[in-house]
Design an enzyme around this catalytic site. Sequence first.
Site, PDB file in Angstrom:
ATOM      1  N   GLY A 191      41.957  40.188  38.390  1.00 32.22           N
ATOM      2  CA  GLY A 191      42.103  41.306  39.312  1.00 32.22           C
ATOM      3  C   GLY A 191      40.783  41.678  39.933  1.00 32.22           C
ATOM      4  O   GLY A 191      39.712  41.234  39.510  1.00 32.22           O
ATOM      5  N   GLY A 228      37.813  48.303  43.719  1.00 32.95           N
ATOM      6  CA  GLY A 228      36.632  48.949  44.246  1.00 32.95           C
ATOM      7  C   GLY A 228      35.481  49.016  43.269  1.00 32.95           C
ATOM      8  O   GLY A 228      34.322  49.107  43.669  1.00 32.95           O
ATOM      9  N   MET A 229      35.760  49.002  41.965  1.00 31.43           N
ATOM     10  CA  MET A 229      34.712  49.135  40.965  1.00 31.43           C
ATOM     11  C   MET A 229      34.242  47.807  40.383  1.00 31.43           C
ATOM     12  O   MET A 229      33.147  47.724  39.862  1.00 31.43           O
ATOM     13  CB  MET A 229      35.204  50.032  39.819  1.00 31.43           C
ATOM     14  CG  MET A 229      35.363  51.486  40.206  1.00 31.43           C
ATOM     15  SD  MET A 229      33.786  52.276  40.557  1.00 31.43           S
ATOM     16  CE  MET A 229      34.362  53.935  40.976  1.00 31.43           C
ATOM     17  N   GLY A 230      35.048  46.773  40.421  1.00 33.04           N
ATOM     18  CA  GLY A 230      34.614  45.525  39.821  1.00 33.04           C
ATOM     19  C   GLY A 230      35.701  44.479  39.808  1.00 33.04           C
ATOM     20  O   GLY A 230      36.734  44.611  40.463  1.00 33.04           O
ATOM     21  N   VAL A 246      37.883  41.506  37.223  1.00 31.40           N
ATOM     22  CA  VAL A 246      38.371  41.283  35.867  1.00 31.40           C
ATOM     23  C   VAL A 246      38.694  39.802  35.700  1.00 31.40           C
ATOM     24  O   VAL A 246      39.351  39.205  36.544  1.00 31.40           O
ATOM     25  CB  VAL A 246      39.631  42.129  35.576  1.00 31.40           C
ATOM     26  CG1 VAL A 246      40.012  42.019  34.102  1.00 31.40           C
ATOM     27  CG2 VAL A 246      39.408  43.571  35.969  1.00 31.40           C
ATOM     28  N   LYS A 293      35.392  42.532  32.134  1.00 30.71           N
ATOM     29  CA  LYS A 293      35.245  43.347  33.327  1.00 30.71           C
ATOM     30  C   LYS A 293      33.792  43.351  33.760  1.00 30.71           C
ATOM     31  O   LYS A 293      32.911  43.686  32.964  1.00 30.71           O
ATOM     32  CB  LYS A 293      35.691  44.787  33.084  1.00 30.71           C
ATOM     33  CG  LYS A 293      37.193  44.938  32.984  1.00 30.71           C
ATOM     34  CD  LYS A 293      37.703  44.612  31.620  1.00 30.71           C
ATOM     35  CE  LYS A 293      39.223  44.775  31.601  1.00 30.71           C
ATOM     36  NZ  LYS A 293      39.744  45.073  30.290  1.00 30.71           N
ATOM     37  N   ASP A 324      42.411  59.372  33.815  1.00 31.86           N
ATOM     38  CA  ASP A 324      43.125  58.572  34.811  1.00 31.86           C
ATOM     39  C   ASP A 324      44.328  57.887  34.169  1.00 31.86           C
ATOM     40  O   ASP A 324      44.621  56.730  34.420  1.00 31.86           O
ATOM     41  CB  ASP A 324      42.193  57.539  35.439  1.00 31.86           C
ATOM     42  CG  ASP A 324      42.766  56.954  36.738  1.00 31.86           C
ATOM     43  OD1 ASP A 324      43.627  57.618  37.346  1.00 31.86           O
ATOM     44  OD2 ASP A 324      42.356  55.848  37.130  1.00 31.86           O
TER      45      ASP A 324
END
Length: 553
Positions: A12, A15-17, A19, A33, A127
């Site tokens: 995957g 926006g953050m990184g 996987v 990750k 979240d």
Amino acid sequence: MIAGYRLTHRLGEGGMGKVYLSRTPGGRPVAIKVIRPEIAGDPEFRRRFRQEVQAAERIQGLFTAPVIDSDADGPQPWLATAYVAGPSLHSAVREHGPFPVAAAARILAGIAEALQAIHGAGVIHRDLKPSNVLLAADGPRVIDFGVARAADATSLTRTGVAAGTPAFMAPEQAVAQQVTPAVDIFALGLIAAFVTAGAPPFGDGSSPAVLYRVVHEEPDLSAVPAPLRELTARCLTKDPAGRPSPAQVIEMCQQLTDTGPQPASGWLPPAVTAEIDHHAATVTSLAAQPVPPATPPGTFAPGTFAPAGYPATAPATPPHVPPSHVPPSHVPPPPAAPQNRRGGRTVLLAAVVTCAVLAGVVIGAMTLGGGGDSDGGDAAGNPSQTATDDPNTAGDEEPAGGEEAAETPSSEPPADPDPVTYEGIEISDQHTITLSEDPPTPVHSELGAGYEGHLGYYGASISSYDRLVVTSDGNTLALLRADEPGSLDTCRSVTRYADEFESEDAPPGSEICLVTATGDIALVTIREYAPIDSSSQYVTVDLTVWRGAAQLD
């Protein structure tokens, strides 16, 4: 390679990184990750991320996916979490419809037990949502705990992109008041409504519209089964002090299930159980590949490829990489008997999902995403592997009998896929399209355009509402500026992620880059919207699609 872990498949991206699938030296599958460089360069994020990872390493609940390794201080911060072979709760509800009361109660009790472990370690999830709950054969697993707190430290949030997902935020979280563990209980109530009714209790819409209803209006629980309605309503109390504790949630759920030992199997709908089995079988075949020698922590092994977007200590030209195999979440599950699905409520605004969550700043194992079409697997989706597939073994031995050596695999990177163009696709109100279809055909979204498909549209039958072009969870949209060419290279490099655009922001002639979690990229050109007072609402778009292009960067 990163820190001795071989990255065998990208699962995957967000926006953050990114996987990746990997495994431990003992053969256990793990999710790696890797945080994006532009975020990792924020010193405050580094500090907060380090704290959250350290806290997450203390969480060892039965219904969590624990952190087993990490490096928050290296050039590319990363962490490894236990891999869960199963779909997300969001995906399961979307594909198979709402769950029966007994199964839903067991899922909610498992999530509540996970919250006990998370809160007991001094962490607030912040979240919690259906896509951060994975379904395993023996119960749910909560992932990504602590993510939103670390994300709060980044420049992304300081410029107005709120951490967390608006559709699953508590009222106090939405208005930036003090956050306590009670925000996770509110989110649990939202999950209870979603898993039993198939739609969020505060409806779909733009972020401000949903958050306004969360803060000022009461949830619509009419579709929630009566046995779970009281529990759901108590979790969704506006006052944090009035919400139940995780222990109280567990007690209320136990009253709806057998008091004896929980069954190890057969508690989920058969179609979901079949999907879990398929995930497990596929990841076993993906993991059955030779593991190269380990490398120093925080570095990429010489002669191997670095994850896209990150510097490598290896030569700039990557060696031959075996063909990507279909990741478990994108291998079609075995056929199951049709089930009735309860559609989402008719609304005028887009369902809200944040694209920042795709890989998040992740602290738990993540549901499978990413990947594209498979090369080298059998008809059942099980990958095949030959000796020459592994760049670390190919060419190590001299051929017998003085024969010429086999041809060396090419070191050239794979070529970009050919673009496919579709003109004049008309997407009606509450309809979506999926890029993997040829041609992409609009279908009505049962759970809302923000929860299904790759690109959707909400019209405006009432002039006071904006018309929205939206994408579902795990995908990203980027509106191109006038000086940016509409090209594959632009769509790969642009990072102004969003999950929706109002018609005023994306008028006819606008170009939007769409990147899906399954690895496809599309350039969307807005041709026209239906008149605001028209009896039928639609948007007409042209598409240029590069299938699998996100896997080649």
